[in-house]
Design an enzyme around this catalytic site. Structure first.
Site, PDB file in Angstrom:
ATOM      1  N   CYS A 255      44.255  27.237  32.902  1.00  0.00           N
ATOM      2  CA  CYS A 255      45.368  27.709  33.743  1.00  0.00           C
ATOM      3  C   CYS A 255      45.442  27.110  35.141  1.00  0.00           C
ATOM      4  O   CYS A 255      46.502  26.636  35.546  1.00  0.00           O
ATOM      5  CB  CYS A 255      45.292  29.227  33.890  1.00  0.00           C
ATOM      6  SG  CYS A 255      45.552  30.073  32.351  1.00  0.00           S
TER       7      CYS A 255
ATOM      8  N   GLU B 252      50.486  36.906  31.305  1.00  0.00           N
ATOM      9  CA  GLU B 252      49.168  37.486  31.044  1.00  0.00           C
ATOM     10  C   GLU B 252      48.227  37.194  32.211  1.00  0.00           C
ATOM     11  O   GLU B 252      48.168  36.080  32.694  1.00  0.00           O
ATOM     12  CB  GLU B 252      48.612  36.861  29.751  1.00  0.00           C
ATOM     13  CG  GLU B 252      47.404  37.557  29.230  1.00  0.00           C
ATOM     14  CD  GLU B 252      47.611  39.053  29.174  1.00  0.00           C
ATOM     15  OE1 GLU B 252      48.328  39.522  28.297  1.00  0.00           O
ATOM     16  OE2 GLU B 252      47.046  39.769  30.037  1.00  0.00           O
TER      17      GLU B 252
ATOM     18  N   LYS C 186      53.157  34.694  38.442  1.00  0.00           N
ATOM     19  CA  LYS C 186      52.019  34.244  37.648  1.00  0.00           C
ATOM     20  C   LYS C 186      51.478  32.920  38.189  1.00  0.00           C
ATOM     21  O   LYS C 186      50.270  32.764  38.378  1.00  0.00           O
ATOM     22  CB  LYS C 186      52.430  34.108  36.179  1.00  0.00           C
ATOM     23  CG  LYS C 186      51.391  33.489  35.276  1.00  0.00           C
ATOM     24  CD  LYS C 186      50.128  34.337  35.175  1.00  0.00           C
ATOM     25  CE  LYS C 186      48.940  33.575  34.672  1.00  0.00           C
ATOM     26  NZ  LYS C 186      48.627  33.680  33.293  1.00  0.00           N
TER      27      LYS C 186
HETATM   28  C1  UDX Z   1      42.480  32.578  35.207  1.00  0.00           C
HETATM   29  C2  UDX Z   1      42.978  33.833  35.946  1.00  0.00           C
HETATM   30  O1  UDX Z   1      41.861  34.520  36.516  1.00  0.00           O
HETATM   31  C3  UDX Z   1      43.744  34.731  35.006  1.00  0.00           C
HETATM   32  O2  UDX Z   1      44.272  35.830  35.716  1.00  0.00           O
HETATM   33  C4  UDX Z   1      44.874  33.934  34.382  1.00  0.00           C
HETATM   34  O3  UDX Z   1      45.578  34.729  33.463  1.00  0.00           O
HETATM   35  C5  UDX Z   1      44.336  32.708  33.688  1.00  0.00           C
HETATM   36  O4  UDX Z   1      43.577  31.923  34.599  1.00  0.00           O
HETATM   37  P1  UDX Z   1      40.435  32.012  33.592  1.00  0.00           P
HETATM   38  O5  UDX Z   1      40.854  30.602  33.743  1.00  0.00           O
HETATM   39  O6  UDX Z   1      40.168  32.546  32.230  1.00  0.00           O
HETATM   40  O7  UDX Z   1      41.532  32.986  34.231  1.00  0.00           O
HETATM   41  O8  UDX Z   1      39.079  32.236  34.408  1.00  0.00           O
HETATM   42  P2  UDX Z   1      38.693  32.647  35.908  1.00  0.00           P
HETATM   43  O9  UDX Z   1      37.703  33.723  35.832  1.00  0.00           O
HETATM   44  O10 UDX Z   1      39.865  32.863  36.774  1.00  0.00           O
HETATM   45  O11 UDX Z   1      37.910  31.347  36.404  1.00  0.00           O
HETATM   46  C6  UDX Z   1      38.557  30.105  36.615  1.00  0.00           C
HETATM   47  C7  UDX Z   1      37.578  29.073  37.110  1.00  0.00           C
HETATM   48  O12 UDX Z   1      37.180  29.329  38.458  1.00  0.00           O
HETATM   49  C8  UDX Z   1      36.276  28.999  36.300  1.00  0.00           C
HETATM   50  O13 UDX Z   1      35.923  27.661  36.093  1.00  0.00           O
HETATM   51  C9  UDX Z   1      35.276  29.706  37.182  1.00  0.00           C
HETATM   52  O14 UDX Z   1      33.960  29.276  36.947  1.00  0.00           O
HETATM   53  C10 UDX Z   1      35.776  29.307  38.565  1.00  0.00           C
HETATM   54  N1  UDX Z   1      35.360  30.256  39.617  1.00  0.00           N
HETATM   55  C11 UDX Z   1      35.861  31.521  39.634  1.00  0.00           C
HETATM   56  C12 UDX Z   1      34.464  29.846  40.600  1.00  0.00           C
HETATM   57  O15 UDX Z   1      33.996  28.695  40.604  1.00  0.00           O
HETATM   58  N2  UDX Z   1      34.120  30.733  41.572  1.00  0.00           N
HETATM   59  C13 UDX Z   1      34.603  32.006  41.622  1.00  0.00           C
HETATM   60  O16 UDX Z   1      34.238  32.740  42.546  1.00  0.00           O
HETATM   61  C14 UDX Z   1      35.497  32.410  40.610  1.00  0.00           C
END
Ligand code: UDX
Ligand code: ADP
Length: 461
Positions: free
Chosen positions: A276, A165, A220
Site C-alpha cells: 500500500c 480498508e 484512504k
Molecule cells: C498499511 C496501513 O497500516 C493500513 O491501514 C492500510 O490499509 C494498508 O497499508 P500494511 O502495509 O499491512 O498496512 O502494514 P503497516 O503495519 O502499516 O506497515 C507498513 C510498513 O511500515 C512495514 O514495512 C512496516 O515494517 C513499516 N513500519 C511501520 C516501520 O518501519 N516502522 C513503524 O513504526 C511502523
C-alpha cells in the site's frame, strides 16, 4: 432504467478478489453476520482452491479460525464469478490496483485495468439493482469512471460506495474485528445506510464514519501517506542518531509521549514495504501533479525518496563494515516478508537489500519463517545473472553457518530468541550482526563476541 431500488437489507454479498484484503474482510463479515451469505470469487482458481482447503493462501494470525467457523455455513469461495454477481445485492470490488508500468502515468498512477474489467463484468452479469463497493484503494474520482461503465453497459441501477480498508497485514483480524473506524463514502443515503447496517452488527455506530464518495477515496490515500511519512521521518532521524550518539529509542520515546504526536509508527528500521504505502503515495503524487499542485506532489514524493535512501544506505553500510567489499562473502538475511506475521513480500525492503548485496558479489542465504524459498527466488528472478549466489535456509542458525554477517530485515519474534552464543561458533571469525529492525537482544549478541550494528544507534568504538 429499472427503478424500485430496494436497498433496505443486504442479504447476499459477493466479493470479487480473494486476496489479502478480500479474503480476511469477507471472512470477518461472514463470521459477524450469520444472516448474510458471503461469496468470495476470484479468477485465480488455485487461490480459490487454497481458500477451500486446510491450507488457506494467506498467513494471518487468527484468520484460520475465522474461516473454519464460517466456511460452508455462510461463507463460500468460488470461481463462478458470473453466478456470484447475479445473486448479490451488494458487490465488493477487492481486486489489485498495482502501479502502472507503461503508458500515461507509468511508475506513479494506479493501474485500473483490473477494476475496470471487474466493473465491466458486473455490468454484464448483474440481474438486478446492486450496491457496488470500492474496497480496493483507488485514485480519487474513480467512482465516476465506474459509474460511467455501469450506465453504458447495463439497464440496472448501481450505487457506488467507497469503503476503503484500513486493516494492516499481520493484525488484519484484530483490525477488522475491532477497527478504529469504518469509512463509508457514498451519494445515495439508502445505499450507505444498508452498508452501515452490515458493519453495525459488530462495530459501534459512532465508529462508522460516512462521507461523500470523494472524501472516502482521498482519506484512504491520505491515511497511508501520513503513516508512511512517520516512518520516513523516524528513519531520517535514525541516520542522524547514528552520527551523533543520540539514541533512536530514547528520541522516539520522547516524541511518542507527546500526546499531540503519539507513540505509534515511530519504530526506525529498514524502511517501509507492503502493497500500500509506496503505491498509494505514488498515486497521490501523480494526482497532485495532475491538478497542477507541483509543490504538494514534491512534498509527498520525498517520503518515498527517504524510504529508498534508507534501504540503500543500510545495504551500503553492510558492505562498508565488511571491509568495503562483499565479493565472495556469505551474508545471512534473516526475514524476507515486509514485516512480521505475514507471508507477503510485496515491496519488501529485503528485495532491495538482497539486490544490492547480490550485485556486489555476496553469497546471500535467506531465511524467513513464512516465506518459501520459491517465493524468494521469484522475487529476485530479475537478478538471474546472480542466481547461483542466492540460497535459502530452513532456520536462522542454519542461514548463519559460515556467514560473515547476519542482517535482520524482518522483526519476527522468533529472532529475539536466537542463541547467538551457539550461532557465533558456526560463523566466520569477526562476524557481524546488523539489526536493521532494532528488534534483537543486543546485550546477548555482544556477550557472544559478535560485532553489532543497530539502526539508529551510534556504533561503539
Ligand atoms: C498499511 C496501513 O497500516 C493500513 O491501514 C492500510 O490499509 C494498508 O497499508 P500494511 O502495509 O499491512 O498496512 O502494514 P503497516 O503495519 O502499516 O506497515 C507498513 C510498513 O511500515 C512495514 O514495512 C512496516 O515494517 C513499516 N513500519 C511501520 C516501520 O518501519 N516502522 C513503524 O513504526 C511502523
Ligand atoms: P489485495 O492485497 O488488494 O487484496 P491481491 O493481489 O492479494 O490484492 O488480491 C487481488 C485478487 O483479485 C487476486 O487474487 C486476483 O486474482 C483477483 N482479481 C483481479 N481481477 C479480477 C477479476 N476481474 N475477477 C476476479 N478476480 C480478480
Amino acid at each position: 432504467m429499472v427503478k424500485n431500488f430496494n436497498l433496505m437489507k443486504i442479504k447476499n454479498i459477493t466479493c470479487i478478489g480473494a486476496g489479502y484484503v478480500g479474503g480476511p474482510t469477507m471472512s470477518v463479515i461472514a463470521d459477524r453476520c450469520p444472516h448474510i451469505r458471503v461469496t468470495v470469487v476470484d479468477m485465480n482458481a488455485e487461490r480459490i482452491a487454497a481458500w477451500n482447503s486446510d491450507h488457506i493462501p494467506i498467513f494471518e494470525p487468527g484468520l484460520d479460525a475465522v474461516v473454519k467457523r464460517a466456511r460452508g455455513k455462510n461463507l463460500f469461495f468460488s470461481t463462478d464469478i458470473e453466478a456470484a454477481i447475479k445473486s448479490a445485492d451488494c458487490i465488493f470490488m477487492s481486486v489489485n490496483t498495482p502501479t502502472k508500468t507503461e503508458g500515461e502515468g507509468a511508475g506513479r498512477a494506479a493501474d485500473l485495468k483490473y477494476i475496470i474489467a471487474c466493473a465491466e463484468q458486473i455490468a454484464r452479469s448483474a440481474s438486478k439493482n446492486t450496491i457496488v463497493v470500492e474496497k480496493s484503494t483507488l485514485p480519487v474520482r474513480t467512482a465516476e469512471k465506474i459509474k460511467e461503465i455501469f450506465t453504458k453497459n447495463s439497464q440496472y441501477t448501481f450505487h457506488v460506495l467507497s469503503n476503503p480498508e484500513f486493516l494492516a497485514e499481520g493484525t488484519a483480524i484484530k483490525d477488522l474485528e475491532n477497527p478504529d473506524r469504518v469509512l463509508i463514502g457514498g451519494e445515495n443515503t439508502e445505499a450507505v445506510s444498508a452498508l452501515v447496517d452490515v458493519y453495525a452488527q459488530w462495530v459501534a455506530k459512532e465508529k462508522i464514519i460516512t462521507t461523500n464518495v470523494w472524501s472516502a477515496e482521498m482519506a484512504k490515500l491520505a491515511a497511508n501517506a501520513m503513516l508512511a511519512q512517520r516512518v520516513s521521518s523516524i528513519n531520517s532521524l535514525s541516520a542522524f542518531c547514528e552520527a551523533t550518539e543520540a539514541d533512536i529509542d530514547e528520541v522516539a520515546k520522547v516524541l511518542g509521549s507527546d500526546s499531540r504526536i503519539g507513540s505509534k509508527f515511530l519504530k526506525a528500521g529498514i524502511g517501509f514495504g507492503g502493497s500500500c504505502f509506496q503505491k498509494d503515495i505514488l498515486n497521490l503524487v501523480y494526482l497532485c501533479e495532475h491538478y497542477g499542485l507541483t509543490e504538494v506532489a514534491a512534498y509527498w514524493e520525498q517520503v518515498i525518496v527517504m524510504n529508498e535512501w534508507q534501504k540503500k544506505r543500510i545495504a551500503q553500510l553492510v558492505i562498508k563494515k565488511l571491509g568495503g567489499s562483499v565479493k565472495g562473502k556469505k551474508i545471512a538475511v534473516l526475514g524476507f516478508a515486509f514485516k512480521k506475521d505475514t507471508n507477503d513480500t510485496r515491496e519488501a525492503p529485503a528485495i532491495s537489500v538482497c539486490e544490492t548485496l547480490l550485485q556486489a558479489g555476496a553469497e546471500v542465504v535467506v531465511f524467513d519463517p513464512k516465506v518459501s524459498a520459491q517465493k524468494v527466488q521469484a522475487d529476485l528472478a530479475h537478478l538471474s545473472a546472480h542466481h547461483t549466489q542466492l540460497k535459502s535456509a530452513s532456520s536462522a542458525p542454519e542461514a548463519c553457518v559460515g556467514a560473515d554477517a547476519a542482517i535482520v530485515l524482518t522483526e519476527w519474534d522468533q529472532f529475539k530468541s536466537i542463541d547467538w552464543s551457539s550461532v557465533v561458533t558456526q560463523m566466520s571469525p569477526q562476524a557481524w550482526v546488523f539489526d536493521a529492525r532494532n528488534c534483537l537482544n543486543h546485550a546477548h549478541i555482544k556477550t557472544a563476541g559478535l560485532n553489532l550494528w543497530v539502526v539508529g544507534k551510534t556504533p561503539t568504538k
